[in-house]
Design an enzyme around this catalytic site. Structure first.
Site, PDB file in Angstrom:
ATOM      1  N   LYS A  83      -3.723   7.212  46.599  1.00  0.00           N
ATOM      2  CA  LYS A  83      -3.509   6.237  47.663  1.00  0.00           C
ATOM      3  C   LYS A  83      -4.814   5.537  48.019  1.00  0.00           C
ATOM      4  O   LYS A  83      -4.826   4.327  48.267  1.00  0.00           O
ATOM      5  CB  LYS A  83      -2.935   6.936  48.898  1.00  0.00           C
TER       6      LYS A  83
ATOM      7  N   HIS B 260      20.730  -1.269   9.159  1.00  0.00           N
ATOM      8  CA  HIS B 260      21.473  -1.457  10.408  1.00  0.00           C
ATOM      9  C   HIS B 260      22.012  -0.131  10.951  1.00  0.00           C
ATOM     10  O   HIS B 260      23.204   0.005  11.241  1.00  0.00           O
ATOM     11  CB  HIS B 260      22.594  -2.473  10.242  1.00  0.00           C
TER      12      HIS B 260
END
Length: 523
Positions: A140, A282
């Site tokens: 913080k 694919h």
């Protein structure tokens, strides 16, 4: 926030993972920093001959309750949270000195509870309290305090110290990493505890909430399509032998689809003990084979469907040698080649094809974890990872014709391949190689027809081959189609209301059929 560099006058070090601790501490002392520490960290520093001040000397209060309470004190949290120019007066009034650097990594909760013999009380004792509190305080106050949770950041911090101290951007990045660290840590505890909320000795299968934590591996050029943004995130502790942690050796930047297809290929090839090759297009295998050498396996896998192999992904379960690489480079256009080791000769062969992406996944000892997840609108589907350790003794012959030893080997091979083919999945195989694959069709009988068509297009003979189906046959038409192609044996889960009709069809055609009792849908 001003971009000024901040030196370190006082540093608090309290780490569970002591990797890199001593070089970091020596670097801090060399730059005039005073070291504060606790417990085992302080002991390690002293044993190395480094000067260190115990936190209890700063607080005037001893560590109590077996170390549960040691840093939860205003002189520690005030030292981390004080703001220069704002809190100077109150800090002087209460004898609080600023702490410029916090180095903390937390008790190994996840590693502790992963042990099969971990007792409930031992797990609870590995819930860190003071560490997360200090980390949040320092993060913080990152305008004035640098905070490190990862030994991998120590060298960068020492380099910044050598240049006069950390800058604002560095402290913001470390603060963000700190909150990610504490968030993941709290998530691990929340999931573990919520599964035992009712009874400690009988955990539920699922926690009340999920707290996934993945670190950004790399941003991608785009997602599945160019108009979609994409990125790769990596699971902490993922290990080697997987695409997410593979080492990029050469080629163009990996795309979203490259990574997804390479994952499909590598996970499939890992299912085989013998040298194997899997070619994916694919997300579906279009050719799979085993052989005495990966070069031969590649030749046989490619022959299954040369058309689909163009622009495909090739995976091996053995290190890639130069001769095999030369064959690939000369024969086909390939997007990605991945193997657990890439020889210098292989790299030299692919150097002539600079766009080919070559990945070294490392030793095949990594894993995908125990859960699979699929995103749906507004939610997340979760399930156990699909695995299968099917052996010959697990197969149940339901036909009049008994499969031969050779057929059984091919049936198990085809069954492993079918696990990695999109449903509805049909795999034709013979002599340890795929002959034809039908994938992703709405009708299982259509998948069987496609497998036969693929074999014919590749000039491969189906008569005598075996067939695997990822799920049961609801009607006999799938068996009739297989018979028309020349299939001699079939492996499938069984369990249809019309199993009798299906078995009768196999008997009419003289086909051996075995049931596995297990389905492998893959959507």
């Amino acid at each position: 926030m001003p971009d000024s560099r901040l030196p370190v006058r006082r540093a608090l070090l309290s780490v569970s993972d002591k990797s890199g601790l001593l070089p970091l501490a020596r670097g801090l002392i060399a730059h005039g920093a005073q070291l504060l520490s606790t417990g085992g960290t302080a002991k390690a520093l002293r044993e190395a001959g480094l000067a260190v001040t115990d936190v209890s000397e700063v607080t005037g209060f001893p560590e109590i309750m077996d170390g549960r309470v040691k840093t939860l004190h205003p002189k520690i949290h005030g030292g981390l949270l004080s703001r220069a120019g704002t809190d100077d007066a109150v800090s002087r009034e209460h004898g609080i000195e600023a702490i410029d650097l916090l180095v903390v990594n937390l008790y190994p909760f996840a590693a502790t509870v992963a042990k099969p013999d971990c007792a409930y009380d031992d797990a609870v004792e590995n819930i860190d309290i003071g560490g997360p509190a200090m980390l949040r305080a320092a993060a913080k106050n990152h305008e004035r305090v640098a905070v490190l949770t990862d030994p991998a950041d120590y060298d960068g911090f020492l380099a910044a110290l050598q240049a006069g101290g950390s800058n604002a951007a560095q402290r913001r990045a470390w603060a963000a990493k700190t909150y990610a660290h504490t968030s993941a840590y709290d998530g691990q505890i929340a999931e573990w505890l919520s599964k035992r909320a009712e009874r400690a000795d009988e955990p539920k299968a699922w926690p009340a909430t999920l707290h996934p934590a993945f670190a950004l591996g790399s941003a991608l050029r785009y997602g599945e399509n160019p108009h979609q943004a994409g990125a790769l995130f990596v699971e902490p502790g993922a290990g080697s032998g997987i695409v997410a942690t593979a080492r990029f050796m050469q080629g163009k930047e990996l795309s979203f689809n490259n990574i997804a297809d390479a994952d499909a290929a590598l996970e499939c090839v890992k299912a085989f003990d013998a040298p194997a090759c899997v070619i994916v297009k694919h997300a579906n295998p279009c050719g799979v084979a085993v052989a005495g050498h990966i070069g031969d396996a590649y030749d046989r896998a490619f022959a299954t469907d040369p058309t689909s192999a163009f622009g495909g992904i090739i995976a091996f379960n053995r290190p890639l040698d130069g001769k095999t690489a030369e064959t690939i480079a000369a024969r086909q256009f390939v997007e990605v080649v991945i193997a657990p080791g890439i020889s210098a000769e292989a790299l030299a062969a692919f150097a002539k094809k600079p766009n080919v992406r070559v990945l070294d996944c490392g030793a095949l000892d990594g894993h995908r974890g125990t859960r699979d997840y699929k995103r749906v609108a507004g939610g997340l589907l979760a399930q156990d990872v699909d695995t299968d350790a099917l052996t010959l003794k697990d197969l149940k012959t339901v036909s009049d014709v008994q499969p031969s030893v050779e057929q059984l080997e091919d049936l198990l091979f085809a069954w492993k391949v079918a696990m990695y083919v999109k449903s509805n999945a049909i795999v034709f195989a013979k002599d340890g190689r795929t002959v034809g694959i039908g994938a992703g069709q709405m009708s299982r009988v259509i998948s069987a027809r496609i497998a036969g068509i693929k074999a014919g297009d590749a000039g491969l003979a189906v008569p005598g081959a075996v067939m695997a189906s990822d799920a049961f046959f609801p009607f006999r038409d799938g068996i009739d189609t297989a018979a028309a192609s020349g299939i001699s044996a079939i492996i499938q889960p069984g369990g249809s209301m019309r199993d009798g009709e299906v078995i009768d069809a196999a008997n009419e055609h003289g086909i051996a059929m075995v049931f596995t009792g297990r389905r492998h849908f893959k959507h």
